[in-house]
Write a protein that holds these residues in place. Structure first.
Motif, PDB file in Angstrom:
ATOM      1  N   LEU A 260       0.925  -1.361  -0.010  1.00 44.83           N
ATOM      2  CA  LEU A 260      -0.013   0.316  -0.003  1.00 44.83           C
ATOM      3  C   LEU A 260       0.932   1.234   0.027  1.00 44.83           C
ATOM      4  N   SER A 261       1.944   1.067   0.910  1.00 50.40           N
ATOM      5  CA  SER A 261       2.846   2.393   0.881  1.00 50.40           C
ATOM      6  C   SER A 261       3.509   2.725  -0.399  1.00 50.40           C
ATOM      7  N   ALA A 262       3.991   1.524  -0.793  1.00 43.78           N
ATOM      8  CA  ALA A 262       4.779   1.748  -2.208  1.00 43.78           C
ATOM      9  C   ALA A 262       4.172   2.069  -3.402  1.00 43.78           C
ATOM     10  N   ARG A 275       4.722   4.521   9.051  1.00 45.83           N
ATOM     11  CA  ARG A 275       4.145   3.737  10.043  1.00 45.83           C
ATOM     12  C   ARG A 275       3.740   2.714   9.647  1.00 45.83           C
ATOM     13  N   LEU A 276       3.143   2.265   8.217  1.00 47.35           N
ATOM     14  CA  LEU A 276       3.043   1.271   7.630  1.00 47.35           C
ATOM     15  C   LEU A 276       3.977   0.397   7.386  1.00 47.35           C
ATOM     16  N   GLU A 277       5.267   0.968   7.055  1.00 51.30           N
ATOM     17  CA  GLU A 277       6.373   0.374   6.905  1.00 51.30           C
ATOM     18  C   GLU A 277       6.945  -0.251   7.950  1.00 51.30           C
ATOM     19  N   LYS A 278       6.519   0.182   9.421  1.00 48.75           N
ATOM     20  CA  LYS A 278       6.949  -0.466  10.552  1.00 48.75           C
ATOM     21  C   LYS A 278       6.015  -1.781  10.982  1.00 48.75           C
ATOM     22  N   PHE A 279       4.958  -2.081  10.040  1.00 45.66           N
ATOM     23  CA  PHE A 279       4.168  -3.084  10.375  1.00 45.66           C
ATOM     24  C   PHE A 279       4.853  -4.703  10.397  1.00 45.66           C
ATOM     25  N   ARG A 425      -4.172  -2.766  13.705  1.00 40.58           N
ATOM     26  CA  ARG A 425      -3.725  -3.184  12.581  1.00 40.58           C
ATOM     27  C   ARG A 425      -4.549  -2.205  11.438  1.00 40.58           C
ATOM     28  N   PRO A 426      -3.553  -1.824  10.316  1.00 44.11           N
ATOM     29  CA  PRO A 426      -2.329  -1.873  10.032  1.00 44.11           C
ATOM     30  C   PRO A 426      -1.723  -0.875  10.995  1.00 44.11           C
ATOM     31  N   VAL A 427      -2.326   0.347  11.085  1.00 41.06           N
ATOM     32  CA  VAL A 427      -1.966   1.488  12.209  1.00 41.06           C
ATOM     33  C   VAL A 427      -2.923   1.689  13.067  1.00 41.06           C
ATOM     34  N   THR A 428      -2.854   2.796  14.052  1.00 44.27           N
ATOM     35  CA  THR A 428      -3.912   3.070  14.994  1.00 44.27           C
ATOM     36  C   THR A 428      -4.646   4.361  14.137  1.00 44.27           C
TER      37      THR A 428
END
Length: 470
Positions: A260-262, A275-279, A425-428
């Motif tokens: 999603l981030s990419a 934050r997505l990339e720290k999942f 998930r995936p972030v708050t």
């Protein structure tokens, strides 16, 4: 212009598509693979005539899914096949522990814990529909708050502590351990009891079924439902940049958070992308599919009654194996999850022959060949198993990610569901399916309620889309 473009055709992408198309919206699903389905594909991986589920195999949550029930997928060709028991859990030197639909019948095989098991599981078994509605729902106000509160007081405990408080004997603890290990978490983490109890309760609601003809029958039924409602699917369409997407009012990603981030790139704020990339994805799996000359020669023949067999021995053995994998090491005697679909579905193999599907958990991204380790565990409870093997096909963790990019490092559950990601998930976010861009959403197993073939992630994400488009 489309009302919604969905990237990915796994069960959640298809579920989102069905909901949106049934609302009268114009919906397009883009799939990079030549076939829809994500984790619900079936292929002849070993020999002609032997149908193997590439990923998901046994589907209690699919059968019990509130949204799948609403869709009535049986109208679109899906046929569930039910075993005589959900789980068999062999133990050294004694009869296997069996998870039957009847709480009383299951409890009768637990020795000193018969009464404790009945007292614990009977209330959950009587209200499995409530449990599924709340467990498979997004974070928020539960539909049945008093029931969930009573369940949650126990469910929040680490499985190691709960097993000592709830049971006195090894048989009940072993059955609980086998179900808890579906969490792919070490048993000393909070909320591991929740999944163990939920799986046990599901076995008292339905004998864990398989889909006739293979798991792809689930995605096939969903595709027919989606297309009947006017939806459109494009295969062999890999999306790597947002600019490749056709114009739409909304975009729904059935992908992992890194994708999603990419893909979204500058369409999302940098802080959100970081934050997505720290999942965290957690352990992966190593899987083997077998073509067999006959049924598995279990020491306890009753194991053939179950669609799923949990191999790993006692609670302590399984807990130690799962802890070791979480620490980035390989277990010498791993927990092995085995499915024997052909025992109940004659379409899976030629007459008199059988298929078998088995995997163990491994460190994320592991390339270590686990064939000997897995077969040693099967032989432990089914001496002579190797003599039945006609052919085998294996997939390590990187092969799983290559097969489906959502399985980062071989993590087939969409990401670790420990306390740091169970509710965030995936972030708050208040709406976990939304993003800072009001046109972009996520519906994969990396969103609530997590992994499994039940379509609820896609359903909830699609409702979020409709609220935005209204």
């Amino acid at each position: 212009m489309y009302d919604a473009v969905i990237i990915g055709s796994g069960p959640n992408g298809l579920s989102a598509g069905c909901y949106l198309a049934r609302q009268g919206l114009r919906v397009l699903i883009l799939e990079a693979h030549a076939e829809i389905g994500g984790g619900t594909r079936t292929a002849e991986l070993t020999l002609p005539g032997y149908r193997h589920d590439v990923c998901s195999a046994v589907h209690p949550f699919g059968y019990l899914s509130p949204y799948f029930q609403e869709l009535q997928l049986e109208r679109y060709g899906l046929e569930w096949v039910f075993p005589r028991a959900s789980v068999a859990h062999p133990l050294d030197g004694q009869d296997a522990v069996m998870l039957h639909k009847s709480v009383a019948e299951t409890a009768a095989g637990l020795g000193t814990d018969e009464r404790a098991y009945r007292k614990l599981l009977q209330p959950l078994a009587e209200h499995v529909d409530w449990l599924m509605e709340d467990a498979l729902g997004p974070l928020g106000i539960p539909e049945h708050p008093l029931f969930l509160a009573r369940f949650g007081m126990r469910a929040a405990l680490p499985a190691t502590l709960f097993s000592k408080l709830a049971f006195r004997g090894e048989r009940a603890r072993a059955l609980f351990a086998g179900c808890t290990a579906h969490s792919v978490l070490p048993f000393d983490k909070f909320f591991t009891t929740a999944l163990g109890l939920t799986f046990l309760a599901s076995g008292h609601a339905v004998d864990w079924p398989v889909a006739r003809g293979g798991s792809r029958a689930i995605s096939g039924a969903m595709q027919r439902c989606f297309e009947e409602a006017g939806g459109e699917i494009r295969l062999n369409t890999r999306v790597e940049q947002f600019s490749q997407l056709p114009p739409a009012r909304s975009y729904v990603f059935d992908t992992n958070p890194h994708q999603l981030s990419a893909i979204a790139g500058d369409e999302l704020p940098g802080t959100y992308r970081r934050r997505l990339e720290k999942f965290v994805y957690g352990p992966g799996v190593f899987k083997i599919d077998y073509a067999l000359d006959g049924p598995i020669p279990w020491t306890d023949p009753r194991c053939r009654d179950a669609s799923t067999v949990h191999l790993g021995g006692t609670f302590a053995e399984i807990a130690a194996a799962e802890k070791r994998v979480w620490q980035g090491k390989h277990a010498e005697r791993p927990y092995v999850l085995l499915a024997q679909q052909s025992e109940f579905d004659g379409t899976r193999a030629p007459a008199g022959k059988h298929t078998c599907w088995a995997y163990c958990h491994v460190p994320n991204g592991s390339t270590v060949d686990q064939r000997e380790t897995i077969e040693r565990q099967i032989e432990r409870f089914a001496p002579g198993f190797r003599d039945r093997i006609l052919a085998r096909s294996s997939m390590n963790a990187p092969a799983f990610e290559q097969y489906n990019p959502n399985y980062v490092g071989g993590a087939v559950t969409g990401g670790a569901a420990d306390i740091t990601q169970l509710f965030t998930r995936p972030v708050t976010r208040i709406d976990p399916y939304s993003t800072p861009n009001p046109k972009i959403f996520i519906c994969s197993a990396s969103s609530p309620p997590g992994g499994g073939v039940h379509g609820m992630n896609g359903y909830h994400a699609a409702r979020s889309v409709v609220r935005t488009l209204a």
